[in-house]
Scaffold this motif. Structure first.
Motif, PDB file in Angstrom:
ATOM      1  N   ILE A  39     -52.589  51.710  50.198  1.00  0.00           N
ATOM      2  CA  ILE A  39     -53.681  51.747  49.226  1.00  0.00           C
ATOM      3  C   ILE A  39     -53.782  53.135  48.595  1.00  0.00           C
ATOM      4  O   ILE A  39     -53.959  53.269  47.386  1.00  0.00           O
ATOM      5  CB  ILE A  39     -55.000  51.315  49.899  1.00  0.00           C
ATOM      6  N   HIS A  40     -53.614  54.143  49.424  1.00  0.00           N
ATOM      7  CA  HIS A  40     -53.693  55.521  48.930  1.00  0.00           C
ATOM      8  C   HIS A  40     -52.648  55.769  47.835  1.00  0.00           C
ATOM      9  O   HIS A  40     -52.952  56.279  46.756  1.00  0.00           O
ATOM     10  CB  HIS A  40     -53.473  56.459  50.119  1.00  0.00           C
ATOM     11  N   THR A  41     -51.395  55.372  48.116  1.00  0.00           N
ATOM     12  CA  THR A  41     -50.330  55.573  47.127  1.00  0.00           C
ATOM     13  C   THR A  41     -50.621  54.770  45.861  1.00  0.00           C
ATOM     14  O   THR A  41     -50.411  55.247  44.744  1.00  0.00           O
ATOM     15  CB  THR A  41     -48.971  55.159  47.741  1.00  0.00           C
ATOM     16  N   SER A  42     -51.134  53.547  46.030  1.00  0.00           N
ATOM     17  CA  SER A  42     -51.429  52.715  44.866  1.00  0.00           C
ATOM     18  C   SER A  42     -52.573  53.283  44.034  1.00  0.00           C
ATOM     19  O   SER A  42     -52.568  53.140  42.811  1.00  0.00           O
ATOM     20  CB  SER A  42     -51.759  51.294  45.311  1.00  0.00           C
ATOM     21  N   VAL A  43     -53.550  53.903  44.672  1.00  0.00           N
ATOM     22  CA  VAL A  43     -54.646  54.512  43.908  1.00  0.00           C
ATOM     23  C   VAL A  43     -54.092  55.650  43.044  1.00  0.00           C
ATOM     24  O   VAL A  43     -54.452  55.796  41.874  1.00  0.00           O
ATOM     25  CB  VAL A  43     -55.770  55.014  44.847  1.00  0.00           C
ATOM     26  N   ILE A  44     -53.166  56.430  43.627  1.00  0.00           N
ATOM     27  CA  ILE A  44     -52.552  57.514  42.847  1.00  0.00           C
ATOM     28  C   ILE A  44     -51.765  56.934  41.667  1.00  0.00           C
ATOM     29  O   ILE A  44     -51.871  57.405  40.532  1.00  0.00           O
ATOM     30  CB  ILE A  44     -51.636  58.372  43.744  1.00  0.00           C
TER      31      ILE A  44
ATOM     32  N   GLY B 291     -52.463  54.219  40.304  1.00  0.00           N
ATOM     33  CA  GLY B 291     -53.489  53.691  39.405  1.00  0.00           C
ATOM     34  C   GLY B 291     -53.960  54.726  38.398  1.00  0.00           C
ATOM     35  O   GLY B 291     -54.184  54.402  37.223  1.00  0.00           O
ATOM     36  N   VAL B 292     -54.101  55.972  38.836  1.00  0.00           N
ATOM     37  CA  VAL B 292     -54.489  57.035  37.904  1.00  0.00           C
ATOM     38  C   VAL B 292     -53.437  57.138  36.799  1.00  0.00           C
ATOM     39  O   VAL B 292     -53.767  57.213  35.599  1.00  0.00           O
ATOM     40  CB  VAL B 292     -54.625  58.390  38.647  1.00  0.00           C
ATOM     41  N   ALA B 293     -52.152  57.097  37.210  1.00  0.00           N
ATOM     42  CA  ALA B 293     -51.070  57.188  36.219  1.00  0.00           C
ATOM     43  C   ALA B 293     -51.097  55.991  35.272  1.00  0.00           C
ATOM     44  O   ALA B 293     -50.846  56.130  34.073  1.00  0.00           O
ATOM     45  CB  ALA B 293     -49.720  57.278  36.937  1.00  0.00           C
ATOM     46  N   VAL B 294     -51.423  54.803  35.796  1.00  0.00           N
ATOM     47  CA  VAL B 294     -51.497  53.605  34.941  1.00  0.00           C
ATOM     48  C   VAL B 294     -52.569  53.781  33.881  1.00  0.00           C
ATOM     49  O   VAL B 294     -52.351  53.491  32.701  1.00  0.00           O
ATOM     50  CB  VAL B 294     -51.810  52.354  35.795  1.00  0.00           C
ATOM     51  N   LEU B 295     -53.745  54.264  34.302  1.00  0.00           N
ATOM     52  CA  LEU B 295     -54.845  54.405  33.345  1.00  0.00           C
ATOM     53  C   LEU B 295     -54.517  55.459  32.296  1.00  0.00           C
ATOM     54  O   LEU B 295     -54.811  55.287  31.114  1.00  0.00           O
ATOM     55  CB  LEU B 295     -56.148  54.744  34.081  1.00  0.00           C
ATOM     56  N   ILE B 296     -53.866  56.554  32.711  1.00  0.00           N
ATOM     57  CA  ILE B 296     -53.516  57.604  31.741  1.00  0.00           C
ATOM     58  C   ILE B 296     -52.458  57.099  30.759  1.00  0.00           C
ATOM     59  O   ILE B 296     -52.611  57.227  29.540  1.00  0.00           O
ATOM     60  CB  ILE B 296     -53.033  58.880  32.472  1.00  0.00           C
TER      61      ILE B 296
ATOM     62  N   ILE C  99     -61.315  47.957  36.647  1.00  0.00           N
ATOM     63  CA  ILE C  99     -62.277  47.451  37.637  1.00  0.00           C
ATOM     64  C   ILE C  99     -61.665  47.483  39.036  1.00  0.00           C
ATOM     65  O   ILE C  99     -62.297  47.927  40.001  1.00  0.00           O
ATOM     66  CB  ILE C  99     -62.729  46.023  37.258  1.00  0.00           C
ATOM     67  N   VAL C 100     -60.408  47.041  39.129  1.00  0.00           N
ATOM     68  CA  VAL C 100     -59.724  47.068  40.426  1.00  0.00           C
ATOM     69  C   VAL C 100     -59.625  48.508  40.938  1.00  0.00           C
ATOM     70  O   VAL C 100     -59.884  48.801  42.113  1.00  0.00           O
ATOM     71  CB  VAL C 100     -58.320  46.434  40.302  1.00  0.00           C
ATOM     72  N   PHE C 101     -59.285  49.417  40.029  1.00  0.00           N
ATOM     73  CA  PHE C 101     -59.168  50.832  40.406  1.00  0.00           C
ATOM     74  C   PHE C 101     -60.510  51.364  40.921  1.00  0.00           C
ATOM     75  O   PHE C 101     -60.562  52.052  41.943  1.00  0.00           O
ATOM     76  CB  PHE C 101     -58.687  51.633  39.191  1.00  0.00           C
ATOM     77  N   LEU C 102     -61.597  51.024  40.203  1.00  0.00           N
ATOM     78  CA  LEU C 102     -62.923  51.502  40.623  1.00  0.00           C
ATOM     79  C   LEU C 102     -63.272  50.989  42.021  1.00  0.00           C
ATOM     80  O   LEU C 102     -63.872  51.704  42.823  1.00  0.00           O
ATOM     81  CB  LEU C 102     -63.990  51.049  39.624  1.00  0.00           C
ATOM     82  N   LEU C 103     -62.894  49.735  42.283  1.00  0.00           N
ATOM     83  CA  LEU C 103     -63.186  49.187  43.611  1.00  0.00           C
ATOM     84  C   LEU C 103     -62.400  49.937  44.682  1.00  0.00           C
ATOM     85  O   LEU C 103     -62.953  50.364  45.694  1.00  0.00           O
ATOM     86  CB  LEU C 103     -62.870  47.692  43.652  1.00  0.00           C
ATOM     87  N   TYR C 104     -61.091  50.104  44.457  1.00  0.00           N
ATOM     88  CA  TYR C 104     -60.273  50.760  45.486  1.00  0.00           C
ATOM     89  C   TYR C 104     -60.597  52.235  45.642  1.00  0.00           C
ATOM     90  O   TYR C 104     -60.356  52.822  46.695  1.00  0.00           O
ATOM     91  CB  TYR C 104     -58.783  50.544  45.210  1.00  0.00           C
ATOM     92  N   ALA C 105     -61.158  52.844  44.595  1.00  0.00           N
ATOM     93  CA  ALA C 105     -61.558  54.246  44.720  1.00  0.00           C
ATOM     94  C   ALA C 105     -62.660  54.406  45.771  1.00  0.00           C
ATOM     95  O   ALA C 105     -62.801  55.467  46.363  1.00  0.00           O
ATOM     96  CB  ALA C 105     -62.015  54.787  43.371  1.00  0.00           C
ATOM     97  N   THR C 106     -63.424  53.321  46.030  1.00  0.00           N
ATOM     98  CA  THR C 106     -64.497  53.438  47.029  1.00  0.00           C
ATOM     99  C   THR C 106     -63.946  53.343  48.458  1.00  0.00           C
ATOM    100  O   THR C 106     -64.699  53.508  49.415  1.00  0.00           O
ATOM    101  CB  THR C 106     -65.555  52.339  46.850  1.00  0.00           C
ATOM    102  N   TYR C 107     -62.657  53.086  48.591  1.00  0.00           N
ATOM    103  CA  TYR C 107     -62.038  53.030  49.924  1.00  0.00           C
ATOM    104  C   TYR C 107     -62.169  54.377  50.643  1.00  0.00           C
ATOM    105  O   TYR C 107     -62.375  54.419  51.849  1.00  0.00           O
ATOM    106  CB  TYR C 107     -60.569  52.653  49.731  1.00  0.00           C
ATOM    107  N   TYR C 108     -62.081  55.466  49.876  1.00  0.00           N
ATOM    108  CA  TYR C 108     -62.143  56.801  50.505  1.00  0.00           C
ATOM    109  C   TYR C 108     -63.536  57.141  51.019  1.00  0.00           C
ATOM    110  O   TYR C 108     -63.692  57.487  52.186  1.00  0.00           O
ATOM    111  CB  TYR C 108     -61.642  57.877  49.542  1.00  0.00           C
TER     112      TYR C 108
END
Lengths: 228, 247
Positions: free
Chosen positions: B81-86, B88-93, B119-128
């Protein structure tokens, strides 16, 4: 296990919760008061006295969502403070009973809230209430989404060190899909010219699917939140 | 994982990404409508698919963690999940850059895939914050797994609902009227996709190795100095299960 059935355990816990709410009046009056205040804030924030369509739906559903967060934040506080989590672990019943009872309690709270909040919304903002009747199934299915996700996430938040923060933080993104579906349905139903049923059934279907999936997930994983 | 295999993995990744970009820039033709800027597609789309796949993989590890109680699965779920969140930042940019180039704005609300991804990114960002807020390691792992499973189920539901809510859907790159991507674009895309997938895997393997090594180091420290009990090491607070993972 020869303990009481899950059904009777659910009924007992639900009865306990509703009795506690009736005696202490902790959640529901606060939710009603809160929703009315939110309407007033929207009236000035949007600078509108009459609403229809998407704007009306947004005000109604966001108000219900925020009021629900109040109840969800408090849902398991008594369990933590007065040993309810230990009690359910010791009792010879399925831990899932706690999830179902809490979800049902939330449903009851939300329904009572809406008995006040929807008429007040009508009184404050709407010209005609014809769109509100077909809006009821939408709101009821949204309640289902709030109840299932709320009962699943609330114990996680309650047992963390950042209680009031974690709950809304996780729940808000998690509740985006049902809010999208309910808003899209409502935007057509609350049009000034009378309700338009375009895609009504598919939105109800999407809401129902969301409710069913989160009910199943809660059923499947809730036990893991109770272990110690 | 032993250092030689990590090195091999890293070399394969670098070669694939290098080859993919070389193909995209020097061999694959420019797209007729959008021209050069469309080439960001070869980076943006693989990143998005791999990030979403990583979230699902995290959910599968979470299920295994709850079933077996083995903290190594929790660690895998966390690292996925951590790697995917990172990513995810690249996807949004990259998505914002593409939107700016083709629609003239940095963000467009009527592109359902981009909105769903946010929306998916915002949800997974709350994992931390969730992990940070639960001090007990074992409980943190269980709660994080419950979250990962719920969020994993949320991903397809969210894409479905957001797509339904669009009155007008932009044409998909893979399914245009004349039958999708031409062959040479597919080759470029697949090589880039393989490269990005390997990048994800390599990063996951590196982080898993780093976590195991720091766990081993703190075990050795504790063994050396019995009095100093705080051997958690740097960054161990949300690193799941580092204290009792077999190396």
């Amino acid at each position: 296990m020869n303990g009481p059935s899950t059904f009777s355990a659910v009924a007992t816990i639900l009865g306990k919760d509703l009795r506690v709410e009736l005696r202490t009046l902790q959640s529901i009056p606060a939710m009603v008061l809160f929703s009315t205040t939110i309407y007033v804030i929207f009236r000035f924030g949007l600078d509108r006295t009459q609403l229809d369509g998407g704007l009306a739906t947004g005000v109604l559903l966001v108000t219900i969502l925020f009021a629900a967060l109040l109840a969800i934040n408090r849902l398991f506080v008594a369990e933590r403070e007065q040993g309810g989590f230990e009690a359910i672990r010791l009792a010879p019943v399925d831990g899932t009973a706690l999830f179902l009872a809490k979800a049902l309690a939330l449903l009851v709270y939300l329904t009572i809230l809406e008995l006040f909040a929807i008429p007040v919304f009508w009184l404050f903002f709407l010209d005609s209430g014809t769109g509100l009747l077909p809006m009821l199934p939408v709101v009821l299915l949204l309640n289902g989404a709030l109840a299932t996700t709320g009962a699943l996430i609330s114990p996680i938040a309650t047992n963390s060190t950042a209680r009031d923060l974690i709950g809304p933080l996780i729940l808000l993104p998690l509740l985006v899909p049902p809010m999208v579906a309910a808003s899209a349905a409502g935007a057509k139903l609350l049009l000034a010219g009378g309700p338009d049923y375009d895609k009504y059934a598919s939105w109800l279907g999407a809401l129902g699917l969301y409710d069913a999936i989160f009910l199943l997930i809660g059923w499947a994983v809730f036990d893991f939140l109770l272990e110690d | 994982m032993n250092p030689n295999r990590l090195r091999t993995l890293a070399i394969i990744t670098a070669a694939l990404i290098g080859a993919g970009f070389a193909l995209v820039f020097f061999w694959v033709p420019n797209e007729a409508d959008q021209g050069f800027i469309q080439k960001i597609f070869y980076l943006h789309v693989p990143l998005a698919i791999i990030a979403l796949a990583g979230f699902v993989i995290g959910g599968i590890h979470a299920i295994r963690h709850l079933r077996t109680g083995d903290p190594v699965h929790d660690m895998r779920a966390y690292v996925s999940i951590h790697t995917s969140v990172i990513f995810g930042v690249a996807v949004l940019i990259t998505g914002a850059i593409w939107a700016k180039a083709s629609w003239g704005r940095w963000w467009v609300w009527d592109e359902p895939t981009l909105v769903s991804f946010l929306i998916v990114f915002l949800l997974y960002a709350t994992y931390y914050p969730l992990r940070y807020a639960i001090p007990d390691r074992e409980r943190q792992g269980r709660y994080a797994s419950v979250f990962a499973i719920a969020a994993g189920a949320f991903v397809p539901l969210n894409f479905m609902v957001v797509r339904m809510a669009q009155s007008l859907v932009h044409p998909r790159t893979f399914a245009t009227a004349d039958g999708g991507l031409p062959g040479d674009m597919w080759v470029g895309f697949l090589v880039c996709f393989a490269g990005i997938a390997m990048l994800w895997l390599t990063l996951v393997c590196f982080e898993m190795t780093a976590k195991r090594t720091s766990a081993q180091l703190s075990r050795l420290r504790r063994a050396l100095d019995g009095t100093a009990r705080a051997g958690g090491g740097v960054g161990a607070r949300i690193a799941p299960g580092t204290a009792n993972v077999p190396s």
